[in-house]
Scaffold this motif. Structure first.
Motif, mmCIF file in Angstrom:
data_model
loop_
_atom_site.group_PDB
_atom_site.id
_atom_site.type_symbol
_atom_site.label_atom_id
_atom_site.label_comp_id
_atom_site.label_asym_id
_atom_site.label_seq_id
_atom_site.Cartn_x
_atom_site.Cartn_y
_atom_site.Cartn_z
ATOM 1 N N ASN A 263 -18.607 25.686 66.043
ATOM 2 C CA ASN A 263 -17.470 25.248 66.856
ATOM 3 C C ASN A 263 -16.214 25.168 65.989
ATOM 4 O O ASN A 263 -15.734 24.067 65.664
ATOM 5 N N PRO A 264 -15.673 26.321 65.600
ATOM 6 C CA PRO A 264 -14.509 26.305 64.699
ATOM 7 C C PRO A 264 -13.275 25.721 65.382
ATOM 8 O O PRO A 264 -13.051 25.915 66.582
ATOM 9 N N SER A 265 -12.491 24.988 64.604
ATOM 10 C CA SER A 265 -11.258 24.416 65.141
ATOM 11 C C SER A 265 -10.152 25.454 65.217
ATOM 12 O O SER A 265 -9.307 25.401 66.120
ATOM 13 N N LYS A 266 -10.131 26.386 64.293
ATOM 14 C CA LYS A 266 -9.108 27.419 64.231
ATOM 15 C C LYS A 266 -9.714 28.697 63.649
ATOM 16 O O LYS A 266 -10.810 28.673 63.075
ATOM 17 N N LYS A 267 -8.969 29.791 63.779
ATOM 18 C CA LYS A 267 -9.352 31.051 63.144
ATOM 19 C C LYS A 267 -8.289 31.414 62.106
ATOM 20 O O LYS A 267 -7.092 31.425 62.404
ATOM 21 N N VAL A 268 -8.737 31.715 60.895
ATOM 22 C CA VAL A 268 -7.830 32.075 59.803
ATOM 23 C C VAL A 268 -8.164 33.469 59.310
ATOM 24 O O VAL A 268 -9.327 33.773 59.008
ATOM 25 N N ALA A 269 -7.149 34.311 59.219
ATOM 26 C CA ALA A 269 -7.302 35.640 58.633
ATOM 27 C C ALA A 269 -6.922 35.578 57.154
ATOM 28 O O ALA A 269 -5.876 35.024 56.802
ATOM 29 N N LEU A 270 -7.780 36.113 56.314
ATOM 30 C CA LEU A 270 -7.495 36.246 54.885
ATOM 31 C C LEU A 270 -7.379 37.722 54.545
ATOM 32 O O LEU A 270 -8.147 38.546 55.054
ATOM 33 N N VAL A 271 -6.425 38.059 53.683
ATOM 34 C CA VAL A 271 -6.245 39.431 53.219
ATOM 35 C C VAL A 271 -6.026 39.382 51.718
ATOM 36 O O VAL A 271 -5.256 38.547 51.220
ATOM 37 N N GLY A 272 -6.698 40.259 50.966
ATOM 38 C CA GLY A 272 -6.552 40.277 49.512
ATOM 39 C C GLY A 272 -6.442 41.690 48.976
ATOM 40 O O GLY A 272 -7.179 42.579 49.393
ATOM 41 N N LYS A 273 -5.541 41.885 48.041
ATOM 42 C CA LYS A 273 -5.306 43.200 47.436
ATOM 43 C C LYS A 273 -6.435 43.565 46.481
ATOM 44 O O LYS A 273 -6.712 42.848 45.525
ATOM 45 N N GLY A 274 -7.057 44.726 46.723
ATOM 46 C CA GLY A 274 -8.194 45.163 45.918
ATOM 47 C C GLY A 274 -7.953 46.485 45.218
ATOM 48 O O GLY A 274 -8.735 47.425 45.397
ATOM 49 N N ILE A 275 -6.892 46.574 44.419
ATOM 50 C CA ILE A 275 -6.681 47.775 43.603
ATOM 51 C C ILE A 275 -7.537 47.641 42.350
ATOM 52 O O ILE A 275 -7.233 46.857 41.450
ATOM 53 N N THR A 276 -8.637 48.383 42.299
ATOM 54 C CA THR A 276 -9.601 48.185 41.225
ATOM 55 C C THR A 276 -9.086 48.681 39.881
ATOM 56 O O THR A 276 -9.563 48.238 38.844
ATOM 57 N N PHE A 277 -8.128 49.600 39.893
ATOM 58 C CA PHE A 277 -7.344 49.906 38.696
ATOM 59 C C PHE A 277 -6.059 50.570 39.143
ATOM 60 O O PHE A 277 -6.053 51.381 40.062
ATOM 61 N N ASP A 278 -4.971 50.200 38.467
ATOM 62 C CA ASP A 278 -3.654 50.707 38.856
ATOM 63 C C ASP A 278 -2.986 51.392 37.676
ATOM 64 O O ASP A 278 -2.472 50.735 36.771
ATOM 65 N N THR A 279 -2.996 52.724 37.702
ATOM 66 C CA THR A 279 -2.244 53.485 36.692
ATOM 67 C C THR A 279 -0.772 53.591 37.049
ATOM 68 O O THR A 279 0.045 54.005 36.222
ATOM 69 N N GLY A 280 -0.434 53.252 38.275
ATOM 70 C CA GLY A 280 0.893 53.515 38.807
ATOM 71 C C GLY A 280 0.943 54.814 39.589
ATOM 72 O O GLY A 280 1.926 55.106 40.247
ATOM 73 N N GLY A 281 -0.127 55.614 39.492
ATOM 74 C CA GLY A 281 -0.148 56.900 40.185
ATOM 75 C C GLY A 281 0.828 57.876 39.553
ATOM 76 O O GLY A 281 1.028 57.883 38.334
ATOM 77 N N ILE A 282 1.467 58.704 40.358
ATOM 78 C CA ILE A 282 2.439 59.675 39.846
ATOM 79 C C ILE A 282 3.588 58.957 39.142
ATOM 80 O O ILE A 282 4.105 59.430 38.132
ATOM 81 N N SER A 283 3.979 57.799 39.638
ATOM 82 C CA SER A 283 4.981 56.952 38.960
ATOM 83 C C SER A 283 4.262 56.134 37.893
ATOM 84 O O SER A 283 4.209 54.897 37.939
ATOM 85 N N ILE A 284 3.712 56.831 36.912
ATOM 86 C CA ILE A 284 2.720 56.229 36.010
ATOM 87 C C ILE A 284 3.314 55.121 35.153
ATOM 88 O O ILE A 284 4.486 55.170 34.746
ATOM 89 N N LYS A 285 2.518 54.122 34.883
ATOM 90 C CA LYS A 285 2.932 52.990 34.065
ATOM 91 C C LYS A 285 2.985 53.373 32.589
ATOM 92 O O LYS A 285 2.312 54.316 32.157
ATOM 93 N N PRO A 286 3.734 52.633 31.780
ATOM 94 C CA PRO A 286 3.645 52.798 30.324
ATOM 95 C C PRO A 286 2.234 52.458 29.835
ATOM 96 O O PRO A 286 1.528 51.664 30.465
ATOM 97 N N ALA A 287 1.862 53.048 28.705
ATOM 98 C CA ALA A 287 0.507 52.827 28.195
ATOM 99 C C ALA A 287 0.281 51.390 27.745
ATOM 100 O O ALA A 287 -0.821 50.854 27.885
ATOM 101 N N ALA A 288 1.313 50.765 27.188
ATOM 102 C CA ALA A 288 1.163 49.413 26.652
ATOM 103 C C ALA A 288 0.727 48.441 27.735
ATOM 104 O O ALA A 288 1.362 48.348 28.793
ATOM 105 N N ASN A 289 -0.372 47.771 27.484
ATOM 106 C CA ASN A 289 -0.908 46.731 28.376
ATOM 107 C C ASN A 289 -1.397 47.262 29.715
ATOM 108 O O ASN A 289 -1.655 46.467 30.632
ATOM 109 N N MET A 290 -1.563 48.589 29.855
ATOM 110 C CA MET A 290 -2.091 49.082 31.122
ATOM 111 C C MET A 290 -3.503 48.567 31.366
ATOM 112 O O MET A 290 -3.951 48.480 32.510
#
Length: 509
Positions: A263-290
Motif C-alpha cells: 500500500n504505497p503512499s506515493k510513487k517516485v521515479a528514480l533516474v541515474g546516469k550509467g555511462i560505464t566509461f566516457d572518452t568524450g567520443g569524437i569530442s575526445i577528452k584529454p588523456a590526463a585523468n581520463m
C-alpha cells in the motif's frame, strides 16, 4: 570490498577491566575552551581512573580535538584495552560556529570513519564510546570507514584485514538499539554496494555486465527487473541512448527496476546516469585523468543501490528506477558533432559536443520515467565539471522544482552526503536553441554550465511532476586522499540521500 565487522551492543557501560581482549578503545574528544586540554565527549565510565588523565595525555601527545585528528594513547595497563584512540570531533555544533561544524550526527560519522580507517589492518577487536553521542551515525561511519576494495589485488589475503569485532558502548534501549543498528548496517551495506560498482573497472563493467549486476542485486532484494537491449531500444525509439552508445562494440542497455510495497503512499521515479566509461567520443577528452571516467556511472550505481535499499527497509513508497547504460567511445559508428538525435518521445537534439553525452541518455530515461505518472522524479548524475567549479568536490548541486529541490537538499545534508540548492535561470534556456533541432545539447559558452545541464534535463520532465536533478560529478568519486568515512575512489554518494528522500516521502507524502 572489506568484510563487515561483527557489531556488538554492549548495553551498560563495561568497566575498564572488562576490555581484556580489546585492541583499542575509541573515544571522541573536542577542543578545550580557551586553549585548555581537549575534552572527552560522551560516556567516560569505561575509562575508569584514566578518564581524568586522558585530556592531559592527549594534549601531551599533540592532540587538540580538531575534527579528524587521531591521537594514540598507550594505556600501560590502566584499562584492559592496549590503547585509547582519541578521535577529534571538532567544535560543538551551534550558532557560534558560523557553519564551520557539521551537525552532531555527521561529526560522529566522520570520527567513527577515521577510527575505522586508522585501525584497519592494525586491530581486530575494537570498542567505541561514540554510540553514546549517536548510535546510528557510529555504525554507519564505522562500516563505511572500514571499506576497502580489494577485488583486483593479486593476493587479497595479504591486504590489511578489516576490523573483526566492534563493541558499541552506550544506548541501553534493547530492541530499539538493535533496530537502529540493523537499519544503519543495511544503509552502509548498500552504500558499499554502490562503491563496489563504481570501483569496478570499465573492462568488466560495460553496459550489459552492469545490467546483469543490477539484475542480481535487485532480484536479491525482491525488486522486479526489466532489461532492454539495443534492439528493443531501437524499437521503442530511445535515440539518445542509442546515439551515445553507438560508437562502442559493447551496445547500450536500459534497466528498469520496480519496488512495489502493498500500500504505497506515493510513487517516485528514480533516474541515474550509467555511462560505464566516457572518452568524450569524437569530442575526445584529454588523456590526463581520463581514468576517472570509470566513475561516470555513479548516478546509476546510486539509483540501483537506493532502490534495493528501499525494498530491504520496506519503505512505504513505490519506486520505479529507469537506468540507461552506455559506453561513449569514438569509432566509425560513433555519433558526431552536428548529428541530430530523435529522443524518446520525439524531441530532437542537435549534438554540438559528444562529451555532453550524459544529458542525452538521461533525457530519454526521464521522458520514459514520466510515462509512469510518478508523484516525484529524482535524477542523479555525474553530469558536469562545472559542478566542481561551482561547489567543489564534496557538495552536490541540487536543481529542479523549488519546493522539492529544497526538500532534497535538506535531506542530503542531514544524510551526510551534502547538497546545495541551485537555481535554473530562465535566461539560460535560450542559449540551448538550435538552428536545426528542438534544442542543442550544449550552449556556445561556459557560463553556468551546471545550471544549463539542469535546464536541458527539464525539457524532458512532464508538466506537473515535481523533480530534482542532483549533480554529483565531484562528490561521487574521491580523487584525493581519504577523509572521514570516505575512501579514495567511489564514495557511494548519493545512496543515503535518495534513501532519506524516499523515507521522507513515505512518511510525509
Amino acid at each position: 570490498m572489506s568484510s563487515t565487522p561483527a557489531l556488538e551492543l554492549l548495553g551498560a557501560t563495561p568497566g575498564p577491566d572488562a576490555l581484556t581482549d580489546v585492541d583499542a578503545l575509541v573515544v571522541g574528544v573536542r577542543p578545550g575552551e580557551g586553549g585548555a586540554d581537549p575534552a572527552v565527549a560522551g560516556d567516560t565510565a569505561v575509562l575508569g581512573e584514566l578518564a581524568g588523565e586522558l585530556p592531559a595525555l592527549v594534549a601531551l601527545l599533540g592532540g587538540t580535538g580538531k575534527a579528524g585528528e587521531v591521537t594514540r594513547v598507550p594505556t600501560r595497563g590502566a584499562i584492559g584495552a592496549a590503547q585509547v584512540l582519541a578521535v577529534g570531533l571538532g567544535k560543538e555544533p551551534g550558532a557560534d560556529t558560523a557553519g564551520e561544524a557539521p551537525d552532531l550526527a555527521e561529526q560522529v560519522r566522520r570520527a567513527a570513519g577515521v577510527a575505522a580507517r586508522t585501525l584497519h589492518g592494525h586491530a581486530a577487536h575494537v570498542v567505541t564510546t561514540l554510540p553514546t553521542l549517536d548510535l546510528a551515525a557510529t555504525v554507519e561511519g564505522t562500516l563505511l570507514g572500514d571499506y576497502a576494495f580489494t577485488e583486483y589485488k593479486k593476493d587479497p589475503e595479504t591486504a590489511p584485514t578489516a576490523l573483526a569485532r566492534v563493541g558499541l558502548v552506550g544506548g541501553g534501549d534493547g530492541a530499539g538499539d538493535e533496530a537502529v543498528v540493523t537499519r544503519a548496517t543495511t544503509v552502509a551495506r548498500w552504500v558499499t554496494a554502490a562503491r563496489d560498482l563504481v570501483n569496478t573497472p570499465p573492462n568488466d563493467l560495460y553496459p550489459d555486465a552492469f545490467a546483469q549486476r543490477a539484475r542480481a542485486l535487485a532480484e536479491g532484494a525482491g525488486v522486479t527487473v526489466e532489461i532492454l537491449d539495443e534492439t528493443q531500444l531501437a524499437e521503442a525509439g530511445f535515440g539518445g541512448v542509442l546515439g551515445v552508445g553507438g560508437g562502442s562494440s559493447r551496445p547500450p542497455r536500459l534497466v528498469r527496476l520496480t519496488y512495489s510495497p502493498a500500500n504505497p503512499s506515493k510513487k517516485v521515479a528514480l533516474v541515474g546516469k550509467g555511462i560505464t566509461f566516457d572518452t568524450g567520443g569524437i569530442s575526445i577528452k584529454p588523456a590526463a585523468n581520463m581514468d576517472h571516467m570509470t566513475s561516470d556511472m555513479s548516478g546509476a550505481a546510486g539509483v540501483v543501490a537506493a532502490t534495493c535499499l528501499a525494498a530491504e527497509l520496506g519503505l512505504d513508497v513505490e519506486v520505479v528506477a529507469t537506468v540507461p547504460m552506455a559506453e561513449n567511445m569514438p569509432s566509425g559508428t560513433a555519433y558526431r558533432p552536428g548529428d541530430v538525435l530523435t529522443m524518446y518521445g520525439g524531441t530532437t537534439v542537435e549534438v554540438l559536443n559528444t562529451d555532453a553525452e550524459g544529458r542525452l541518455i538521461l533525457g530519454d530515461a526521464i521522458a520514459r520515467a514520466c510515462e509512469d505518472s510518478p508523484d516525484y522524479l529524482l535524477e542523479t548524475s555525474t553530469l558536469t565539471g562545472a559542478q566542481l567549479v561551482a561547489l567543489g568536490a564534496r557538495t552536490p548541486g541540487v536543481m529542479g522544482t523549488d519546493a522539492f529541490r529544497d526538500r532534497v537538499a535538506a535531506q542530503a545534508v542531514a544524510a551526510g552526503d551534502g547538497g546545495w540548492a541551485m537555481p535554473l535561470p530562465e535566461e539560460l534556456r535560450g542559449d540551448l536553441d538550435s538552428r536545426v533541432a528542438d534544442l542543442a545539447n550544449v550552449t556556445n559558452h561556459r557560463f553556468g554550465g551546471m545550471l544549463v545541464g539542469g535546464i536541458f534535463l527539464r525539457e524532458f520532465v512532464a508538466d506537473g511532476v515535481p523533480w530534482v536533478h542532483l549533480d554529483i560529478a565531484g562528490p561521487a568519486f574521491n580523487t584525493g586522499g581519504p577523509h572521514g568515512y570516505t575512501p579514495k575512489g567511489g564514495t557511494g554518494v548519493p545512496v543515503r540521500t535518495i534513501a532519506a528522500v524516499l523515507d521522507d516521502i513515505a512518511r510525509q507524502g
